[in-house]
Write an enzyme that holds these catalytic residues in place. Sequence first.
Site, PDB file in Angstrom:
ATOM      1  N   GLU A   6      40.076  40.220  41.725  1.00 22.70           N
ATOM      2  CA  GLU A   6      39.818  41.787  41.918  1.00 22.70           C
ATOM      3  C   GLU A   6      38.700  42.362  40.945  1.00 22.70           C
ATOM      4  O   GLU A   6      39.018  43.411  40.286  1.00 22.70           O
ATOM      5  CB  GLU A   6      41.177  42.452  41.785  1.00 22.70           C
ATOM      6  CG  GLU A   6      42.153  42.387  42.940  1.00 22.70           C
ATOM      7  CD  GLU A   6      41.631  43.056  44.274  1.00 22.70           C
ATOM      8  OE1 GLU A   6      40.739  43.993  43.932  1.00 22.70           O
ATOM      9  OE2 GLU A   6      42.029  42.686  45.258  1.00 22.70           O
ATOM     10  N   GLY A   7      37.864  41.353  40.634  1.00 27.75           N
ATOM     11  CA  GLY A   7      36.806  42.017  39.742  1.00 27.75           C
ATOM     12  C   GLY A   7      37.178  41.281  38.326  1.00 27.75           C
ATOM     13  O   GLY A   7      38.053  41.522  37.791  1.00 27.75           O
TER      14      GLY A   7
END
Lengths: 612, 612
Positions: B455-456
Site C-alpha cells: 500500500e505504498g
Amino acid sequence: MTPPRGWHHVRRAMSSTNPLVSDRFVDFLLYEVLDLAGLLALPDFAEHTPETVGIYLGTARRLARELLFPAYKPMDEAPPRLENGRVRVHRAMHDIYPRLVELGVLSATRPPDAYGQMLPLTVASLAASYLMAANLSAYGYLGLTTGAARLLESFGSDELKERFMSRLYRGEWTGTMALTEPQAGSSLSDVETRATPAEGGHYLIKGSKIFISGGDHDLTENIVHLTLARIDGAPPGIKGVSLFAIPKLRSERGGLVPNDVEVAGVIHKIGWRGLPSLALNFGEAGDCHGYLVGEPHRGISYMFQMMNEARLMIGMNGASTASVAFHESLEYAKTRPQGRSLGDKDPRTPQVPILEHADVRRMLLRQKAIAWGSIALLGLTARLSDLAEHATEETSRARAAMLLDLLTPIAKSFPAERGFESNALAVQVLGGYGYTSEYLPEAWLRDQKLNSIHEGTTGIQSLDLLGRKVIAAGGAAFGALLEEIAATCDGARDAGVHPDLVQRVEGAAMAMRQVTLHLGALGAQGDVRGMLLHSADYLDLASTMVIGWTWLRLAATAQKNQQDRPQDDDFYNGIASAAQYWIRTELPRVGYLAQLCRSGEDSYERVRPEWL
Amino acid sequence: MTPPRGWHHVRRAMSSTNPLVSDRFVDFLLYEVLDLAGLLALPDFAEHTPETVGIYLGTARRLARELLFPAYKPMDEAPPRLENGRVRVHRAMHDIYPRLVELGVLSATRPPDAYGQMLPLTVASLAASYLMAANLSAYGYLGLTTGAARLLESFGSDELKERFMSRLYRGEWTGTMALTEPQAGSSLSDVETRATPAEGGHYLIKGSKIFISGGDHDLTENIVHLTLARIDGAPPGIKGVSLFAIPKLRSERGGLVPNDVEVAGVIHKIGWRGLPSLALNFGEAGDCHGYLVGEPHRGISYMFQMMNEARLMIGMNGASTASVAFHESLEYAKTRPQGRSLGDKDPRTPQVPILEHADVRRMLLRQKAIAWGSIALLGLTARLSDLAEHATEETSRARAAMLLDLLTPIAKSFPAERGFESNALAVQVLGGYGYTSEYLPEAWLRDQKLNSIHEGTTGIQSLDLLGRKVIAAGGAAFGALLEEIAATCDGARDAGVHPDLVQRVEGAAMAMRQVTLHLGALGAQGDVRGMLLHSADYLDLASTMVIGWTWLRLAATAQKNQQDRPQDDDFYNGIASAAQYWIRTELPRVGYLAQLCRSGEDSYERVRPEWL
C-alpha cells in the site's frame, strides 16, 4: 503455468555477482588505513610478508565465494536434524568444514606451538569477514572451536592441551562454549551444573545447558564442551564457578567411549540455521566425566579473559551480514527498472533503475555507512588487539589494550543493532520481492538479530561500556580515545577534508566528553543508578561518535591517496560520500543523546510493573 | 531425553494470557478521548447506542481471543498450498471466515443498502485491532474483500453492484486488489495488462499480476479481482488505466464457469503466512472476461479515492502487531527470573523478574509508547474519517477530511516503521528464547515488515506527505494540524499536565512549522528536488511530532479523569509514564531532524551509482 515475467530474470541477475565484502575496501583498510606494513614489521610477525597475507586472504575470498556462499541458502532451508540422538548437519558442511580447516582458520593467529601461522588478527579477521558474509553458520563451527581451544591454550594443563587443544586446533574435533542454563540465561552467577570430584582426577558432571551452538553434529568424531559448572561445596555466585572440558566421547581402554552427554533437543532458531543450537544434558546416567581447566572457582574470570575476542567475532558477524545484504540490494537497485525521475511525468520514456530514486540511494548509502563503518571499526579493534599482544614497547601494548577494552562493547553491539536496521533496509530496497524467501535479504535479517543477543545482550554491553570500561582507571581509556579522535581530526584537516566535517567530529567529541564527565561524577558520588540510567542511550551516543570518527579517518586517508590514484576515483568518492552521510546526518544525534543522558529523564526508572 | 527445565514452563505461562490489545486502553480511547457519545449523536449513527457498540466490540474481542489467536501459529507454520492449480488454505480459516462474516466485519461501517450496520469507523477499526493482533492473515481475507466491495459501491454500475458487490459484502465471495505487475511494482502508470472490448459489453483481459493477496483459496466458491488494466488504444501512463471487476468464475448459462484466471505461482512470503500471495495470469487462453468499473481511464483515480481507508487499515495492522508483541514480552518479563538488581551482589538472594532491570523496562515502555501511540493515532484518524463523512456541518466535514488526508501517510508508515523496531524489542526482551520459533515474537517481527512495503512504501508515503499533503491548498491542512496541536497544549496545561511536557510539544511544533515553511518556500520557488531531498527525515520528524501530540492528548485526558477514578490509578499512571517517555526521549529528535531537513545535506543526492 507461465511464471510472471520479471521474476526469475531479476533473481538470476543477483547473487552470483555478490562480492560479499568489497575487495577494494578491505585492501584499502589493510594497506592504506591500518598500516599492515607496520604490523608485519613487528618481530612476532616476522614470518609474514604481503605475499603470505595475500595468499591467505585470496584463499579465504575464493572459498567464501565459490564454496560457502552457494551453500548458504540450501543450509538455511534444511537445518540440522536430530536422528536417534545424533545431529546430522547439511551435507554441504561436510565439504566446507575440511576446506576451512585446511585454510588454517582455526589457528591462523596462534603461534606455531599452538599449530598456528601467527598471522595478525587484523588480517585474519578481515579474511573471516568474507567467510561470515558468505555463510555465517559455516564459519560458526570454526569460530566456536577456536574459542574452546583458546581457553585450553591459555588456562589448561599440558595434559589437557595435549589431549584436547591439539585436536581442536587441527580441526580433528570441534569445540563449544557451554555456559547458558535454562534458569540462568545471561546471569552466569546462577549456573547450577554440578561437578563432583571423582577418583582418577576427573569430576562427575551433572546438569543441563541450553543454546549450545554446534553442541552436536556429524562433522567430526568428537566434540569438546568448555563448560561452566560448580564444584560441590563451592561458594555461591560468580566466585564458585569453575571451567571444565567435557568431551562427547572420552578416552578409555585405548578407544573413545560415550561420555553421557545427551542431546535433549534441537532449538528452532530463526537464523544461523546451518548451525545447530542444542539443549544438552550432562550426566543423566551419572557417568559424565569433566576435566577441570585451570584452578577451581576461576571459570568466569577465564571466560572473561577470552570475551574480547569472542565479542569482536560477533561484531564482525554483524558487520559481514550487513555487508553482504548491502551488496545484494545495491545490485538489485542497479538492475531493477521502476518508475521515473522526479519531474519526468512522460510515461512513454523507459523506466529508470530504482537507484535513480533519491530515497533508494539514501537507503543504500546508509547501509554502506553502517556496514563498511562496522568493518572498519572491527579492523581497527583487531589491529589494537595485535598491538596489545605483539607491540615491542610495553607502553604501546598497554595503550592498545586499554583502547581495545573500551571499544569492544561498541564493536560488538553497533554492527548488531545498526546492522539489523541496515539489513531491514536491504529488504526494503527489494520491496515486495524482499519480503519473499525467494530472495536472500530476509535470511540475513533473521541471521543478524542474534548478534544483539548472544555473547552479552546490547543492554549488557551498555552496562559494560559505561559502568566498567569508561570509568576504569580514572577514565584513562576514555581519555586515550579522545586523544585518538583529536589526532584523527588534525590529520583530516591536514589532508584537506572539508572543515565542516572535521568540526562536527570535534564538536561531537566535546559533547561526549562533557556528558561522560557528568555521568562519571555521578558514579564517583555513589549514584550508580543515576550514572547508568541512560546507559543504552550512552552506548548509542558513543557508538555513533566512534563510527563518525572511523569515517573521518577513512575519509582523510581517501583524500590523501586520491590524487595519486586517479584510476580509483570512484572508490575514493564513495568513501567521501559515506563519510559525509554519517557525519552530517547521524553524528548530530550525539548532541541530542548527550542532553538525554544528562536529563535525568526517569520514566522507565519510575514505571511500576502494574502500570505497564 | 528430558527437556531442560524452564523451557516449556515459560512457554506455557504465555500466550494464553495475552490480551492482544488492552481493553482498558480501547475503552479509554472510545469513551474518554475520542468522544464516542458525540459520534453516536450524529444522525447517521442514530441506530447505534453504547450498548450496540459494546456488543460488536465484545464479540470481536472474544472471537479474536478464542478463535483467531489460537489459530495464528498453526497458520504461520502451514501456509496455503497450491494443489492442481487451486490454493488450499489452513483448515482453521474455514472455521474463522464464516464467524467473521457473521460478526459483520465486511460491511460494519456501510449503510444498510450496502448490507451494513452503519457503525462508526472509530468503533469498527478499534474492534478490528483485536482481530489483527490475533491473526493478521485471517483478517486480511476480509479487509481485502471490503476494499473490493467499496470500489464497486462507489464507482460500479447498479448491475455490477448487484452481481458482485452484494455477494462480497455478504461474504459469499471474496475480493482482491490486483494492481501490481512484475515489471511495474509501485509504478502503476506502467501497468500493461490489456483489455480489449468484446461483443456483449465485457472486455477480454490479458496480463499478469503479482503479489495478489487472497488471489485464490478454497474458502468461497468465487473470487472477484478488482484489476487495473489498459483498454486498447488508451493513452500511456496513469491516464490510460481503467478498473475492471474480473471474477474467477463467471456467470454463464445459469451457472458459474471458469473465467481463464490461472494461478501462476505461490509467493513464499516471510510473514502473513496464513494469507496466500499469488502470481495470477489473466486470459492465457484468450477467454478472460472483465467488467469495466466506472468510466474508462479513471482506474487510478478510483483507487486513490479508496487509498486513505486502505492505508489506515495497514496502519492498524502495524499498530496491532506491535501491541500483541508488547503484551507477550511484558508477560515474559514479569514471569522470567534472571539476575539481580544493581547493587545486589549476593548470589544467595533469589533472582528477580527481568522486569526489574531498568533496560528491560525501557524496552517495554518504548514498545508501549509506540504500540499504544499508534493505536491512538489510528483511532483519531478513524474518528476524522467518521466526521469527514457524517458530520452534520459542511465545515466540520471539510476540516476533518483535510486533517485526515494530511495524517494518513503518518498513520500508515509510523506503525510500520517504529512498529518494526518495537517488534524487534519484543524479541530482544525474550533474549535467546525470542530468537526461536518456539516463541511468538519472531513471527510478529516477520509480519510487521510487510507494512512498510505494501500500500505504498515508506518512501512513497514520505513523498505523499511533503510533496502533496503538506503543501496542498497553501498548507491549509498543515495549519489546521498546528491549531489542533495548540489546542491540545492548552487543554493539557489546563488539565495540570507537567508544564515541561507541554512546552516540549509546543517547541517541537514550532520547529516543525519553521522547517515546513522553509521547505514549502523551496517548492514554491520551483526547487522540488530541494524540497523533497529529506522527505524521509521529514516524515520521521512529522511522525515523531504527531505521536508526541497524541501522547500529550492522552496524558491530558488521563490527568483529568484520574481523580474521579482512583481504582484506575495504575492505568492512568501508565499513560502518564508512556507520555513522559515519548515526549522527553523521542520528541527532542524533532529539533535535530528539522536542522537536517534544512541543511541541504546532499550526500545521497550527489552519490553516483559507480561510487556505491
